[in-house]
Design an enzyme around this catalytic site. Structure first.
Site, PDB file in Angstrom:
ATOM      1  CD  GLU A 119      13.001   6.642   6.941  1.00  0.00           C
ATOM      2  OE1 GLU A 119      13.637   7.683   6.748  1.00  0.00           O
ATOM      3  OE2 GLU A 119      12.297   6.113   6.073  1.00  0.00           O
ATOM      4  CB  CYS A 132       3.347   3.389   9.370  1.00  0.00           C
ATOM      5  SG  CYS A 132       4.049   2.394   8.057  1.00  0.00           S
ATOM      6  CB  CYS A 139      12.848  -5.094   2.235  1.00  0.00           C
ATOM      7  SG  CYS A 139      11.566  -6.320   1.923  1.00  0.00           S
ATOM      8  CB  CYS A 143       8.325  -4.602  -4.518  1.00  0.00           C
ATOM      9  SG  CYS A 143       7.848  -6.046  -3.552  1.00  0.00           S
ATOM     10  CB  CYS A 146       9.046  -0.907  -2.747  1.00  0.00           C
ATOM     11  SG  CYS A 146       9.402  -0.681  -0.993  1.00  0.00           S
ATOM     12  CB  CYS A 384       3.021   3.931   0.632  1.00  0.00           C
ATOM     13  SG  CYS A 384       1.608   3.625   1.627  1.00  0.00           S
TER      14      CYS A 384
HETATM   15  N1  SAH Z   1       6.740  -5.566   2.941  1.00  0.00           N
HETATM   16  C1  SAH Z   1       5.364  -5.443   3.247  1.00  0.00           C
HETATM   17  C2  SAH Z   1       5.054  -4.266   4.134  1.00  0.00           C
HETATM   18  C3  SAH Z   1       5.787  -2.979   3.838  1.00  0.00           C
HETATM   19  S1  SAH Z   1       5.444  -2.186   2.284  1.00  0.00           S
HETATM   20  C4  SAH Z   1       4.548  -5.393   1.981  1.00  0.00           C
HETATM   21  O1  SAH Z   1       5.125  -5.266   0.905  1.00  0.00           O
HETATM   22  O2  SAH Z   1       3.344  -5.522   2.075  1.00  0.00           O
HETATM   23  C5  SAH Z   1       3.909  -1.361   2.673  1.00  0.00           C
HETATM   24  C6  SAH Z   1       3.066  -0.970   1.471  1.00  0.00           C
HETATM   25  O3  SAH Z   1       3.616   0.149   0.782  1.00  0.00           O
HETATM   26  C7  SAH Z   1       2.951  -2.080   0.452  1.00  0.00           C
HETATM   27  O4  SAH Z   1       1.637  -2.257   0.022  1.00  0.00           O
HETATM   28  C8  SAH Z   1       3.789  -1.541  -0.639  1.00  0.00           C
HETATM   29  O5  SAH Z   1       3.450  -2.136  -1.809  1.00  0.00           O
HETATM   30  C9  SAH Z   1       3.512  -0.079  -0.603  1.00  0.00           C
HETATM   31  N2  SAH Z   1       4.485   0.717  -1.371  1.00  0.00           N
HETATM   32  C10 SAH Z   1       5.787   0.468  -1.494  1.00  0.00           C
HETATM   33  N3  SAH Z   1       6.383   1.392  -2.303  1.00  0.00           N
HETATM   34  C11 SAH Z   1       5.410   2.234  -2.711  1.00  0.00           C
HETATM   35  C12 SAH Z   1       5.393   3.403  -3.530  1.00  0.00           C
HETATM   36  N4  SAH Z   1       6.514   3.879  -4.087  1.00  0.00           N
HETATM   37  N5  SAH Z   1       4.231   4.032  -3.707  1.00  0.00           N
HETATM   38  C13 SAH Z   1       3.111   3.568  -3.130  1.00  0.00           C
HETATM   39  N6  SAH Z   1       3.068   2.489  -2.334  1.00  0.00           N
HETATM   40  C14 SAH Z   1       4.204   1.807  -2.118  1.00  0.00           C
HETATM   41 FE1  SF4 Z   2       9.922  -5.183   0.756  1.00  0.00          FE
HETATM   42 FE2  SF4 Z   2       9.028  -2.900  -0.286  1.00  0.00          FE
HETATM   43 FE3  SF4 Z   2       8.351  -5.216  -1.409  1.00  0.00          FE
HETATM   44 FE4  SF4 Z   2       7.300  -4.539   0.964  1.00  0.00          FE
HETATM   45  S1  SF4 Z   2       6.971  -3.480  -0.967  1.00  0.00           S
HETATM   46  S2  SF4 Z   2       8.180  -6.557   0.364  1.00  0.00           S
HETATM   47  S3  SF4 Z   2       9.065  -3.435   1.885  1.00  0.00           S
HETATM   48  S4  SF4 Z   2      10.430  -4.399  -1.257  1.00  0.00           S
END
Ligand code: SAH
Ligand code: SF4
Length: 411
Positions: A119, A132, A139, A143, A146, A384
């Site tokens: 996406e 973006c 991934c 996390c 996420c 995000c």
């Molecule tokens: N993998 C990289 C880049 C992609 S994630 C990273 O983790 O930095 C991009 C951003 O979106 C990150 O800061 C991540 O923590 C945030 N993010 C992921 N899931 C989210 C959620 N459910 N609500 C708000 N921010 C989120």
């Molecule tokens: Fe991967 Fe989501 Fe963690 Fe970014 S925030 S490293 S996309 S699992």
């Protein structure tokens, strides 16, 4: 430079594909360096000097004019154009679905030539337009807050697929052929936008961990930043990492873009839980890498992303500890507070607005900028961490199993 080896199972899952794979055997030249295109042309029979010239012309047509086929390339001899078309393509990611939010945010579900979905999101603002983009399909990290982390990594995106997202955005926004995307230092934002340019900034914050696909991201950004490529200033590009410490210095040296670090917690216990990579590269090590980040200065501050999770990482003490850490490492930093975007089955809730305000105030009072990000495109799941294609929706049980697998791999 020798590629750095990172120990451990969950580290880059490289699927090296220098050229984007295609069923019809033709080679996609989008995302390839000029020199590589010249050598492909030479391999196909052109003499070296001519191959070099043609490669330069092709780059111009692709990146300054947005050409997606050879037929209209008027400075290339007529018989040469079908010859090129037999052997090469200038591909775009396939658009499976395009959506637009009530707030103007746009989201595209894209598909690679070998049928993997990913996406891309465009976020228009009064003074800028941010694209973006994704660096991987899925991934490897997990996390807990996420949605993308609940997908299995399918593969790294190629440079062509990464640059292809920017090309596609410019196609969709009708921004060809305006030539350069760069703004000289003396030009103001409004002058820049006077020609109606919508796409002004790029963030590598879509699906995937860009520093786990380092070479492809670097090669793609080289084309985005090259004056003969898309010519976007490195000041307008931000790469977000969850904290892949061993790759951060190389990111500064070899890519040179702004850095955003997904910090999200200030204690080992909490960060271990929500960003499991922390068990490998801890907070102190991560902040030291930020302090050492090439080019970090007051003018180019590092952004810390901090997702606000109710009762987990959002206390006043957490805010004070964040300030202490930033001061301890003398970081020129700003903090982006991201209200958690919930998704089905997510194990967290978003902090209350007054909690977020109090957290933000403590950081502001210490002289550090800490804006609260407004979620964009919520109605189309473009916010995000919501990026996850519906084709990959998994049950809670599957998610738990996957989380366990990933944590085992993390050791
Ligand atoms: N993998 C990289 C880049 C992609 S994630 C990273 O983790 O930095 C991009 C951003 O979106 C990150 O800061 C991540 O923590 C945030 N993010 C992921 N899931 C989210 C959620 N459910 N609500 C708000 N921010 C989120
Ligand atoms: Fe991967 Fe989501 Fe963690 Fe970014 S925030 S490293 S996309 S699992």
């Amino acid at each position: 430079m020798r590629a750095m080896q990172i120990p451990g199972h969950i580290d880059p899952v490289p699927v090296p594909r220098e050229v984007t794979p295609r069923a019809d055997g033709r080679i996609d030249i989008l995302g390839l360096p000029k020199s590589r295109i010249a050598s492909l042309l030479a391999d196909a029979g052109l003499d070296t000097r001519l191959a070099k010239l043609r490669a330069k012309q092709l780059w111009h047509w692709m990146y300054h004019r947005g050409a997606a086929d050879f037929a209209g390339m008027t400075d290339i001899a007529k018989p040469m154009r079908p010859w090129l078309a037999e052997r090469f393509v200038i591909a775009r990611p396939e658009i499976v679905e395009a959506q637009q939010s009530r707030d103007g945010t746009r989201k595209w579900l894209l598909r690679t030539a070998d049928a993997h979905d990913y996406e891309m999101v465009f976020i228009p603002d009064a003074d800028r337009g941010t694209l973006c983009i994704s660096s991987q399909v899925g991934c490897t990290l997990n996390c807990r807050f996420c949605h993308t982390g609940t997908m299995r990594l399918v593969r790294n995106l190629t440079p062509g697929e990464i640059v292809g997202q920017v090309m596609l955005a410019r196609d969709s926004l009708g921004e060809w052929p305006r030539g350069r995307m760069d703004v000289p230092d003396e030009e103001t934002e409004s002058e820049y936008r006077a020609d109606g340019r919508l796409l002004t900034n790029i963030v590598l914050m879509g699906m995937g961990e860009p520093l786990y696909n380092f070479d492809n991201v670097r090669d793609a950004m080289a084309i985005v930043m090259d004056a003969e490529g898309l010519a976007l200033s490195k000041r307008r590009i931000t790469l977000s990492t969850s904290g892949v410490v061993p790759m951060m210095a190389r990111c500064g040296e070899e890519i040179g873009v702004n850095l955003a670090v997904s910090l999200h917690a200030v204690t080992k216990e909490v960060r271990d839980e929500i960003v499991p990579l922390n068990r490998k590269y801890g907070i102190e090590e991560l902040l030291q890498a930020c302090a050492d980040y090439p080019g970090a200065s007051n003018a180019r501050r590092i952004t810390f992303e901090y997702v606000m999770l109710k009762g987990r990482n959002d206390s006043d003490d957490d805010a004070r500890e964040l300030v202490r850490l930033i001061c301890k490492y003398a970081l020129a930093a700003k903090v982006n507070l991201i209200p958690f975007n919930p998704w089905d089955g997510a194990p967290y809730q978003c902090s209350d607005p007054q909690r977020i305000r109090s957290f933000s105030n403590i950081i502001f009072e210490a002289g550090i900028s800490a804006p609260v990000r407004t979620p964009r495109g919520r109605d189309i799941d473009a916010a995000c961490g919501q990026l996850k294609t519906s084709a990959h929706k998994q049950s809670r049980a599957e998610l738990d199993r996957l989380a366990e697998e990933k944590q085992l791999a993390l050791g």
